[in-house]
Enzyme design. Sequence first.
Site, PDB file in Angstrom:
ATOM      1  N   LYS A 259       0.847  -1.197   0.000  1.00 10.80           N
ATOM      2  CA  LYS A 259       0.000   0.000   0.000  1.00 10.80           C
ATOM      3  C   LYS A 259       0.879   1.243   0.000  1.00 10.80           C
ATOM      4  O   LYS A 259       1.566   1.531   0.977  1.00 10.80           O
ATOM      5  CB  LYS A 259      -0.911   0.059   1.224  1.00 10.80           C
ATOM      6  N   GLY A 316       4.044   3.405  13.718  1.00  6.21           N
ATOM      7  CA  GLY A 316       4.813   2.175  13.890  1.00  6.21           C
ATOM      8  C   GLY A 316       4.440   1.443  15.170  1.00  6.21           C
ATOM      9  O   GLY A 316       4.311   0.217  15.192  1.00  6.21           O
ATOM     10  N   GLU A 333      10.535   0.715   9.991  1.00  7.28           N
ATOM     11  CA  GLU A 333      11.551   1.720   9.692  1.00  7.28           C
ATOM     12  C   GLU A 333      10.876   3.051   9.959  1.00  7.28           C
ATOM     13  O   GLU A 333      10.010   3.470   9.202  1.00  7.28           O
ATOM     14  CB  GLU A 333      12.014   1.567   8.234  1.00  7.28           C
ATOM     15  N   CYS A 367      13.579  10.390   6.674  1.00 11.28           N
ATOM     16  CA  CYS A 367      13.560   9.885   8.047  1.00 11.28           C
ATOM     17  C   CYS A 367      14.919  10.021   8.697  1.00 11.28           C
ATOM     18  O   CYS A 367      15.028  10.202   9.900  1.00 11.28           O
ATOM     19  CB  CYS A 367      13.086   8.441   8.064  1.00 11.28           C
ATOM     20  N   GLU A 464      10.503  14.975  15.668  1.00 14.68           N
ATOM     21  CA  GLU A 464      10.774  14.934  14.236  1.00 14.68           C
ATOM     22  C   GLU A 464       9.826  15.888  13.508  1.00 14.68           C
ATOM     23  O   GLU A 464       8.609  15.790  13.630  1.00 14.68           O
ATOM     24  CB  GLU A 464      10.565  13.508  13.720  1.00 14.68           C
TER      25      GLU A 464
END
Lengths: 553, 286
Positions: A259, A316, A333, A367, A464
């Site tokens: 996806k 995640g 990840e 990332c 982040e």
Amino acid sequence: MAKNNKTKLNSKTVKKLNKSSSRLRAGILVKATQKSATTPTKLPVVRVAGVSALAKSYEKSTRNLAGKSTPKLKFSTTWQYAPSLEATDQVKLEKKYDLFINGKFQEPNSGKYFATLNPATENKIADVAEANEQDVTLAVSAARNAYDNVWSRMAGKERAKYIFRIARLIQERAKELSIIETMDGGKPVRESRTVDIPLAAAHFFYYAGWADKMEFAFPGRQPQALGVAGQIIPWNFPLLMAAWKIAPALAAGNTVVLKPAETTPLTALKLAEIIQQAELPPGVVNIITGAGPTGAALVNHPDLNKIAFTGSTEIGKIIQRAAAGTGKKLTLELGGKSANIIFEDAAIDQAVEGVVNAIFFNQGHVCCAGSRLFVQESVAAMVIRKLQDRLESLSVGDPLDKNTDIGAINSKMQLDKINAYLDVGVKEGALMYQNSCPLPKKGYWCRPTIFTEVAQSHKIVQEEIFGPVLTVQTFRTPEEAIEKANNTPYGLAGGIWTEKGSKIFKLTSQIRAGVLWANTYNKFDPTSPFGGYKESGMGREGGVHGLLPYVKF
Amino acid sequence: MENRISVQKTYKIYVDGKFPRTESGRFFEFKSPKGNMTANVSLCSRKDFRDAVVAARAAQPKWASASAYNRGQILYRIAEMLEGRRSQFVEELIWEGSSEVQAQAEVSASIDRLVYYAGWSDKYQQIFSAVNPVASSHFNFSVLEPTGVVGIICPESTALLGLVSLMAPIIVGGNSCVILSSSSKPLSSITFAEVLETSDVPAGVVNILTGMRAELVKQFAQHMDVNALAICGDENEKSLCEVEAVENLKRVRAYDIQDWALSLAQGPYFISDFQEIKTTWHPIGI
């Protein structure tokens, strides 16, 4: 189309500027009038086109430190580049895309479609099908069927040839793919054609060769495929992430339901066309589009043996929780807040270029972006000056223009998120510096931004941002740099800049992160394992280590 | 000598190189199946566990930076000490329910396993690391680094061999650990701590607690400063660990091994299960 103001150096004006007390820093400095992190009202910012006292002190110390080696750049004169637009006429795009299940494009059971926009123009490019639970089940069944009846029975050397074919077809259609990647995601075409697409092809090429050599990958063990893998990928490197996920899965003998992200589905759907062209057996790769609910339906599908996810740490963790106790093997990840450390004995100009690449590559939607800069105190003023100058020379604008350094922010949602962080940064008392280049009227844009006067506790240092936003801190000793670099729940990557080899190894061995770049940054290769420590994820992608997540013993 | 009253050992726990009793003051009674031995074993609290994690965290960096040769020698030293005290372990394993033959075999297997992993200390890196032929002009290599602090939930049966088989690969790889011993067979685990203490294992590298799984397993899984978890338990415990481990993305390795004496219960993959891969790039040029 924005005209890009480039810098032009003129020695006379440099001298004049050095003398002039009213010399201008060409960028925009923003500082909160009051240092209150809790003010609920609209941000009381003062936009100053000029110098703050702090910036002045930087310049003063810079002169002392760097002398003539850092000439002032004058930005008021313009060096204009003619636009160099990549032609889009050879790109073939449908108005509407269906789900790729069992080798065919099929209308979704949901009956729903959503628009994918060009973030640089806000225009719709195409309508894309939204997969619901039923569609997910269809795709997983197709993958299961293909696994049981075709792919698991096929000799490795034959599987290899299919994967090689995909690699070749991506190479053949590289230009088309890179233009679509740029239209759909907003990244500069300079990056999509030199990084994203060639690396995607290279990934398939690398893993293709493993398919008939698996018995050499794990000494003393006989690896076996897991079965059906559900894979969810992000919007920052759409085709490349698809390659990172699909290539090792197929090489190890698994079948796939992938996806792509809802804002960047097009190159994955183009990959579906390529997979058809490669005559991959139906069902070996299925590509279904949709947003969060589609991803959740995929993750929760009971007939998966494997989940691989690249995206935010927040999602995640939700996925890890969903997979707990189900026996599905998991690779994550996730996010990062990677440190980039410049020592006084670094090649400073090279380091400054590296820092720019580390944080502004792909608008900072990376990332492993080097979003926390640590500069040794003795060279901090000089480095910040040089960074500000370099920042001013970056052009923000049409991603299809080959001169563009920084393209469009991927979505309105992401732009809002970045802007919220910019507000928080200023509110928390940091000094914000942005470049001053003109921005296009339509589309989602964010100027490259540097925050100085930040502390470890600042939100913009801890969280982040996933945008072109750099925080700058200083340190005195290597130990202090290591401690600050490791002071984060993340552990994805890091950068070290020094000309001293022993210092490189001290730092690279003590920073708790999965990828360390010394005197370079943001380099990727299919042979090179990538992945995080701590809350940046688990498992590796790339290299022989990237096979492990797709096998059992 | 026949009328002599024997001196009985108080079974303590092992934290930071010391042998305290539980801070909670609680205990549970161990009774040997034949009824010839009882002991009041520490019923550790979550505070004991947290203290042990603090010790493990503090000890880990220095242990990780010890040379592979040094770690190998220390593992070998543990084997030497265990061999020297085998009769005591045989006696305790019998108290814990083994036959004499089983006890002898378990102690032998435990010693051999320590020697096995001592030998791996300077070899697993060469098996699992790589120099990667990247397409650009860079030197690129990947090495293993310890995950950090590891929680170990021991199997209930073969308490000594299970503990040794889990602990040895984890510490030989440079991790430190906090171990929850078998709840039903805790004696040999604590005596094994005495072996560790006399084997040059730095304080805090291995910490051993006794207590109830139902009380402590969840704490092991939730602790934010524990990087990984090795669990031998039933499906419920495994699921519990996987769910509770999410908040700091703890790596959970569940082992479904019934017979730890088998050769498949050892190998370098038990080491690499608790390692992270670090990849380093540097440009090639002048």
